[in-house]
Design an enzyme around this catalytic site. Structure first.
Site, PDB file in Angstrom:
ATOM      1  N   ASP A 139       0.915  -1.246   0.015  1.00  0.00           N
ATOM      2  CA  ASP A 139      -0.079  -0.126  -0.239  1.00  0.00           C
ATOM      3  C   ASP A 139       0.777   1.219   0.057  1.00  0.00           C
ATOM      4  OD1 ASP A 139      -2.271   1.993   0.046  1.00  0.00           O
ATOM      5  OD2 ASP A 139      -2.230   1.339   2.214  1.00  0.00           O
ATOM      6  N   LYS A 140       0.388   2.342  -0.447  1.00  0.00           N
ATOM      7  CA  LYS A 140       1.098   3.503  -0.438  1.00  0.00           C
ATOM      8  C   LYS A 140       0.989   4.194   0.884  1.00  0.00           C
ATOM      9  CE  LYS A 140      -0.039   7.403  -2.475  1.00  0.00           C
ATOM     10  NZ  LYS A 140      -0.041   8.454  -1.348  1.00  0.00           N
ATOM     11  N   THR A 141      -0.193   4.661   1.161  1.00  0.00           N
ATOM     12  CA  THR A 141      -0.292   5.483   2.387  1.00  0.00           C
ATOM     13  C   THR A 141       0.094   4.719   3.587  1.00  0.00           C
ATOM     14  OG1 THR A 141      -2.261   6.639   1.352  1.00  0.00           O
ATOM     15  CG2 THR A 141      -2.148   6.979   3.615  1.00  0.00           C
ATOM     16  N   GLU A 256      -8.749  14.304   7.068  1.00  0.00           N
ATOM     17  CA  GLU A 256      -9.879  15.000   7.588  1.00  0.00           C
ATOM     18  C   GLU A 256      -9.230  15.882   8.637  1.00  0.00           C
ATOM     19  OE1 GLU A 256     -14.310  13.881   7.608  1.00  0.00           O
ATOM     20  OE2 GLU A 256     -13.169  12.778   8.906  1.00  0.00           O
ATOM     21  N   LYS A 320     -17.594  17.345  -0.044  1.00  0.00           N
ATOM     22  CA  LYS A 320     -16.456  17.281  -0.259  1.00  0.00           C
ATOM     23  C   LYS A 320     -16.245  15.776  -0.743  1.00  0.00           C
ATOM     24  CE  LYS A 320     -14.565  16.180   4.146  1.00  0.00           C
ATOM     25  NZ  LYS A 320     -13.747  16.376   5.391  1.00  0.00           N
ATOM     26  N   ARG A 354      -2.504  15.104  -2.834  1.00  0.00           N
ATOM     27  CA  ARG A 354      -3.839  14.374  -2.866  1.00  0.00           C
ATOM     28  C   ARG A 354      -4.914  15.610  -2.956  1.00  0.00           C
ATOM     29  NH1 ARG A 354      -3.434   9.391   0.339  1.00  0.00           N
ATOM     30  NH2 ARG A 354      -5.399   9.674   1.390  1.00  0.00           N
ATOM     31  N   THR A 355      -5.661  15.316  -3.869  1.00  0.00           N
ATOM     32  CA  THR A 355      -6.721  16.389  -3.992  1.00  0.00           C
ATOM     33  C   THR A 355      -7.988  16.212  -3.594  1.00  0.00           C
ATOM     34  OG1 THR A 355      -7.033  15.777  -6.208  1.00  0.00           O
ATOM     35  CG2 THR A 355      -5.231  17.240  -5.836  1.00  0.00           C
ATOM     36  N   GLY A 435      -5.090   4.780  -4.148  1.00  0.00           N
ATOM     37  CA  GLY A 435      -6.451   5.415  -4.642  1.00  0.00           C
ATOM     38  C   GLY A 435      -6.294   6.743  -4.922  1.00  0.00           C
ATOM     39  N   ASP A 436      -5.108   7.182  -5.281  1.00  0.00           N
ATOM     40  CA  ASP A 436      -4.927   8.583  -5.640  1.00  0.00           C
ATOM     41  C   ASP A 436      -5.303   8.617  -7.034  1.00  0.00           C
ATOM     42  OD1 ASP A 436      -3.936   9.404  -3.203  1.00  0.00           O
ATOM     43  OD2 ASP A 436      -2.004   8.885  -3.632  1.00  0.00           O
TER      44      ASP A 436
END
Length: 503
Positions: A139-141, A256, A320, A354-355, A435-436
């Site tokens: 995983d990345k994060t 968040e 959002k 990340r957007t 998931g980016d």
């Protein structure tokens, strides 16, 4: 069905080699013993030869017994020749593994100073186990990255805010923080108590210049940070009761918490929840919103919304989420703003950020009451409740007013690029799941050495299995002749392994 194949062996290469050598030596030992037994029996059966002087006679009722002597010779030879089998090799290998484990634990390059912790092998077979690794799925994060989110930039009404200041520029960052403190004090007419200027990562003095002006941009900035301060599931707490103005946030997602903390440092502080009320301090003025509904974020929805009632009685929906989801729900006549926001978000993604997109809309009392009836029925549904809630939520999350987007940085952990480069040199293939956005994933891939300029980059974007197959087959036709790893080999481990060709 995909897991119904033969389970691969987990024995290391050295274990397989040792087993082969030992079996070979056993066969050689058996052959020597058989040869000695046969020759012994043959010579024993010959009378008046030299063996009469050396060989003990085994007499039976029928005289000499050559088979009995051959049988005894076989076991005698087995004892004499047993050193042919290298049983001590296993002991030697285990000792070597023990020394390797010790050297791993003493390796200074594997010592982690922040926690005063060294590498602790839990098995003597660690070197063998590491040598069997061929693929790594990561995983990345939180794995490649520190999972410490820092709000860096944002786009509001087509204008980009936020200066990227490197870690090697502490003086510039401190100067910008002091300027922002002073400008926020001018906007509020007194020192804003909730700002934590020493830790904020969003640095731009222009944000407070626009807030101080009476313009459309000022209203857009106000609405932008209002959404950040209200649309969340963050829990606030005060670590030190003696310092009630120091408010910290805890959230399931660090993204968040970073969004709400940045809104606080700009001047839009979320203070606490009191049952169905949300108490905030916007530019020094305490405001109370009534929380009417919360539409939770899920991986399928890719967005979160809250419905609140303002102090003037008006009802607002604040939303959002991912840009692909929010932009398809905005109202018409926003083409120029939509394109400007998309360009800014692509710029953020190309920098590895990340957007998220933000939007809102006002609801009439009648519209909200009518929707609430359907929402309560969906929440009380016993059959397919999630689908019903999603259907009702989707109906209200339409005709949004686009405000802008956010950009959050999740830095790589120390040593990640060097580690991935070493894994590549060892022939280990690394797969990273994220998931980016595609642009963000590509940028992170280059920054962590997962991708390099010598690679042929193939981007597959599809929403169905058939479309994915067509894009993969197109890539194979274009690059398969030049890159053997991409060619299909049935049952093999290539890029198309497990994908049957079209009939």
């Amino acid at each position: 069905m995909m897991n119904a194949g033969e389970t691969p062996s987990k024995r290391s290469r050295i274990e397989r080699m040792m087993n082969y050598q030992v079996m070979s030596q056993f066969c050689l030992l058996f052959g020597l013993c058989m040869l000695s037994a046969v020759l012994g029996g043959v010579y024993y059966g010959r009378p008046n030869t030299f063996q009469d002087l050396f060989i003990v006679k085994y007499q039976t009722s029928s005289g000499r017994s050559a088979p009995l002597y051959g049988f005894l010779t076989f076991w005698t030879s087995l004892i004499l020749y047993q050193t042919v089998v290298p049983i001590s090799l296993y002991v030697s290998i285990e000792a070597v593994k023990g020394f390797q484990a010790y050297f791993i634990s003493q390796d200074i390059d594997m010592y982690y100073a922040p926690l005063d912790r060294r590498c602790t092998p839990k098995s003597w077979n660690l070197s063998d186990d590491l040598g069997q690794v061929e693929y790594i799925f990561s995983d990345k994060t939180g794995t490649l990255t520190q999972n410490v989110m820092e709000f860096r930039q944002c786009s509001i009404r087509g204008r980009v805010y936020g200066e990227i200041v490197g870690d090697d520029e502490p003086g510039k960052a401190a100067d910008l923080r002091r300027q922002m403190d002073a400008k926020l004090e001018q906007v509020c007419d007194y020192p804003y108590p909730y700002r934590q200027g020493q830790t904020t990562t969003f640095l731009d003095t222009a944000i407070h210049d626009d807030l101080h002006a009476d313009s459309a941009q000022a209203h857009a900035v106000y609405d932008f940070f209002t959404v950040l301060a209200l649309c969340h599931n963050v829990i606030s707490h005060t670590p030190d009761p003696a310092r009630p103005h120091v408010v910290e946030y805890k959230a399931q997602s660090p993204d968040e918490a970073a969004l709400v903390a940045t809104a606080r440092d700009v001047g839009f502080a979320f203070l606490r929840r009191d049952r169905e009320r949300v108490i905030c301090s916007f530019l020094g003025l305490e405001q109370t919103y009534q929380l009417l509904a919360t539409l939770e974020f899920t991986s399928a929805r890719k967005r979160m919304s809250v419905i609140v009632r303002r102090e003037d009685g008006r009802i607002m929906l604040l939303c959002k989420g991912a840009d692909s989801v929010i932009l398809e729900r905005i109202r018409g006549n926003q083409d120029s703003l939509r394109q400007a926001t998309l360009d800014d978000l692509e710029l953020f993604a190309n920098h590895g950020l990340r957007t998220l997109c933000l939007g809102y809309r006002f609801l009439s009392e009648a519209e909200y009451m009518q929707w609430r009836v359907g929402f309560d029925q969906a929440m009380a549904s016993l059959d397919d409740r999630e689908a019903e809630v999603e259907r009702v939520s989707d109906a209200i999350e339409r005709e949004l007013e686009l405000i802008g987007g956010t950009a959050i940085e999740d830095k790589l952990q120390d040593g990640v690029p060097e580690t991935i480069a070493q894994l590549a040199l060892a022939g280990i293939k690394l797969w990273v799941l994220t998931g980016d956005k595609t642009e963000t994933a590509i940028n992170i891939g280059y920054s962590c050495n997962l991708l390099n300029s010598d690679m042929q980059l193939i981007v597959v974007k599809a929403e169905s299995q058939e479309a994915t197959r067509e894009q993969l087959e197109k890539a194979l036709r274009e690059f398969g002749d030049y890159h053997g790893d991409l060619s299909y080999s049935g049952g093999g481990g290539g890029a198309m392994a497990g994908v049957a060709p079209k009939s």
